[in-house]
Scaffold this active site. Structure first.
Site, PDB file in Angstrom:
ATOM      1  N   ASP A 199       0.856  -1.188   0.000  1.00  0.00           N
ATOM      2  CA  ASP A 199       0.000   0.000   0.000  1.00  0.00           C
ATOM      3  C   ASP A 199       0.893   1.239   0.000  1.00  0.00           C
ATOM      4  OD1 ASP A 199      -2.335  -1.502   0.139  1.00  0.00           O
ATOM      5  OD2 ASP A 199      -2.406  -1.454   2.323  1.00  0.00           O
ATOM      6  N   ASN A 206     -19.133  -9.784   2.235  1.00  0.00           N
ATOM      7  CA  ASN A 206     -19.788  -8.700   2.970  1.00  0.00           C
ATOM      8  C   ASN A 206     -21.138  -8.468   2.277  1.00  0.00           C
ATOM      9  OD1 ASN A 206     -19.294  -7.122   0.689  1.00  0.00           O
ATOM     10  ND2 ASN A 206     -17.660  -5.917   1.632  1.00  0.00           N
ATOM     11  N   THR A 208     -10.908   0.176   7.303  1.00  0.00           N
ATOM     12  CA  THR A 208     -10.220  -0.557   6.232  1.00  0.00           C
ATOM     13  C   THR A 208      -9.572  -1.793   6.851  1.00  0.00           C
ATOM     14  OG1 THR A 208      -8.487   1.093   6.507  1.00  0.00           O
ATOM     15  CG2 THR A 208      -9.636   1.109   4.406  1.00  0.00           C
ATOM     16  N   GLY A 232     -12.772  -6.506   7.349  1.00  0.00           N
ATOM     17  CA  GLY A 232     -13.104  -7.832   6.827  1.00  0.00           C
ATOM     18  C   GLY A 232     -11.905  -8.775   6.888  1.00  0.00           C
ATOM     19  N   ASP A 233     -10.714  -8.244   6.650  1.00  0.00           N
ATOM     20  CA  ASP A 233      -9.515  -9.087   6.704  1.00  0.00           C
ATOM     21  C   ASP A 233      -9.237  -9.546   8.132  1.00  0.00           C
ATOM     22  OD1 ASP A 233      -9.209  -8.710   3.993  1.00  0.00           O
ATOM     23  OD2 ASP A 233      -7.772  -7.067   4.202  1.00  0.00           O
ATOM     24  N   SER A 266      -2.878  -2.874  12.383  1.00  0.00           N
ATOM     25  CA  SER A 266      -4.029  -2.807  13.285  1.00  0.00           C
ATOM     26  C   SER A 266      -4.516  -4.180  13.739  1.00  0.00           C
ATOM     27  CB  SER A 266      -5.177  -2.048  12.616  1.00  0.00           C
ATOM     28  OG  SER A 266      -5.794  -2.840  11.631  1.00  0.00           O
TER      29      SER A 266
HETATM   30  P1  ADP Z   1     -15.481  -5.428   4.842  1.00  0.00           P
HETATM   31  O1  ADP Z   1     -14.359  -4.674   5.467  1.00  0.00           O
HETATM   32  O2  ADP Z   1     -15.014  -6.654   4.115  1.00  0.00           O
HETATM   33  O3  ADP Z   1     -16.450  -4.599   4.047  1.00  0.00           O
HETATM   34  P2  ADP Z   1     -17.408  -5.387   7.017  1.00  0.00           P
HETATM   35  O4  ADP Z   1     -17.492  -3.906   6.857  1.00  0.00           O
HETATM   36  O5  ADP Z   1     -18.673  -6.162   6.872  1.00  0.00           O
HETATM   37  O6  ADP Z   1     -16.326  -6.048   6.061  1.00  0.00           O
HETATM   38  O7  ADP Z   1     -16.789  -5.668   8.464  1.00  0.00           O
HETATM   39  C1  ADP Z   1     -16.286  -6.935   8.832  1.00  0.00           C
HETATM   40  C2  ADP Z   1     -16.469  -7.137  10.318  1.00  0.00           C
HETATM   41  O8  ADP Z   1     -15.742  -6.139  11.017  1.00  0.00           O
HETATM   42  C3  ADP Z   1     -17.899  -7.018  10.827  1.00  0.00           C
HETATM   43  O9  ADP Z   1     -18.610  -8.238  10.657  1.00  0.00           O
HETATM   44  C4  ADP Z   1     -17.649  -6.672  12.284  1.00  0.00           C
HETATM   45  O10 ADP Z   1     -17.300  -7.822  13.033  1.00  0.00           O
HETATM   46  C5  ADP Z   1     -16.413  -5.781  12.206  1.00  0.00           C
HETATM   47  N1  ADP Z   1     -16.763  -4.342  12.131  1.00  0.00           N
HETATM   48  C6  ADP Z   1     -16.850  -3.575  11.021  1.00  0.00           C
HETATM   49  N2  ADP Z   1     -17.206  -2.307  11.332  1.00  0.00           N
HETATM   50  C7  ADP Z   1     -17.340  -2.277  12.683  1.00  0.00           C
HETATM   51  C8  ADP Z   1     -17.706  -1.262  13.638  1.00  0.00           C
HETATM   52  N3  ADP Z   1     -17.995   0.001  13.256  1.00  0.00           N
HETATM   53  N4  ADP Z   1     -17.745  -1.613  14.959  1.00  0.00           N
HETATM   54  C9  ADP Z   1     -17.451  -2.864  15.364  1.00  0.00           C
HETATM   55  N5  ADP Z   1     -17.104  -3.866  14.518  1.00  0.00           N
HETATM   56  C10 ADP Z   1     -17.052  -3.577  13.197  1.00  0.00           C
END
Ligand code: ADP
Length: 307
Positions: A14, A186, A250, A253-254, A293
């Site tokens: 990155d 997602n 960011t 999901g990973d 992170s």
């Molecule tokens: P991606 O990054 O692939 O779009 P998501 O946004 O669905 O994936 O987030 C993946 C996971 O990260 C969620 O299922 C949840 O466990 C956690 N997560 C994401 N955003 C938050 C948040 N604002 N507060 C707490 N947990 C979060």
């Protein structure tokens, strides 16, 4: 009981610059900040699994250039074995050029997968033994898809459970999905792959049904700050996310997928593994960056004790 696992996927460096505004075509803008870091969905998920305690083989492909050192340095920093790296003599190490408008936070991103989109049959043959002795193999859609298909086939033929994090979205064949233990889209990817917009338990059930009909055994849909939908053995539920002060999602999901793999490899069921993964992701969204992170196991255990 801790079982061996394999993460097969991308590595990109990155290269992130912040600027007062995003450049128009032909314009040069002086940036105010630059940061370089290890990235790529496969690599991020591998690091998350390793830091949370899994015995993980990270399989990816790098160029023979200085940027490859970003991957190996990041692995050394967390004590991760480098036995499963492939190298391409001519293609460059993958990069993501990220420009962020410091006022609006809008971004423009160019990803050049480079070496990690050149994984060959011979590369895969060289790690066949490790794939076969793994309990789980985790894939994403960021390397050349013929390589993913080959690894998935090899794993399924040998009773290894295949998990596909369907990110970033691209169309996949039904044969690729058939026989997979789990998919982890997602909401956006779930809709793209099934045609069902996911915004409730009921709509998630309908999307899950499409995956089940394609021969996927279990379905998990991440719902951002709302948590995660899990469908397993005829039962489905939404497990809420932990309430935290998210500052950078960011790589959420990973973090989730890496943590999920660690928990599954320890023998947890899908529900308990999803709770653990929620915690891993909840810690990561409170910190800036992707690989830096990712929390350690001690941090996850402490977080779970507090919440
Ligand atoms: P991606 O990054 O692939 O779009 P998501 O946004 O669905 O994936 O987030 C993946 C996971 O990260 C969620 O299922 C949840 O466990 C956690 N997560 C994401 N955003 C938050 C948040 N604002 N507060 C707490 N947990 C979060």
């Amino acid at each position: 009981m801790k079982q061996k696992i394999t993460v097969f996927g991308s590595f990109v460096v990155d290269l992130m610059a912040r600027t007062p505004h995003l450049p128009a075509p032909g314009e040069t803008v002086k940036g105010s900040f630059f940061k370089q870091g290890a990235g790529g969905k496969g690599f991020n998920q591998g690091i998350a699994a390793h830091k949370t305690g899994a015995d993980v083989a990270m399989i990816t492909k790098l160029g023979r250039d200085s940027l490859a050192g970003v991957a190996t340095d990041a692995m050394d920093a967390v004590g991760m074995p480098k036995d499963y790296l492939f190298f391409n003599d001519t293609a460059p190490t993958g990069v993501a050029l990220i420009m962020v408008d410091e006022n609006s936070s809008q971004n423009e991103i160019v990803i050049v997968p480079g070496a990690c989109a050149t994984i060959t049959d011979a590369d895969i043959a060289s790690v066949e033994k490790r794939i076969k002795e793994s309990a789980y193999v985790l894939l994403q859609l960021e390397v050349n898809q013929d390589a993913n298909e080959k690894v998935a086939r090899l794993a399924k033929e040998n009773g290894v459970r295949v998990i596909v994090n369907t990110a970033p979205y691209q169309p996949v064949t039904d044969a690729f999905l058939n026989g997979c233990y789990l998919v982890t889209p997602n909401e956006v990817e779930a809709e793209e792959l099934t045609g069902v917009p996911v915004d409730s338990l009921e709509s998630a059930d309908r999307a899950a049904k499409v995956f089940l009909e394609k021969g996927v055994q279990n379905v998990l849909i991440t719902l951002g700050g709302r948590g995660v939908y899990v469908c397993s053995e005829g039962k489905s539920e939404i497990i809420p996310a932990f309430k935290v002060n998210a500052i950078d999602t960011t790589g959420a999901g990973d973090a989730f997928n890496g943590g999920l793999l660690t928990a599954l490899a320890e023998g947890k069921n899908l529900h308990d593994a999803a709770c653990f993964a929620n915690a891993v992701a909840a810690i990561s969204v409170q910190r800036i960056g992707t690989t830096p992170s990712m929390p350690t196991r001690e941090e996850v255990d402490a977080f779970l004790r507090e919440h």
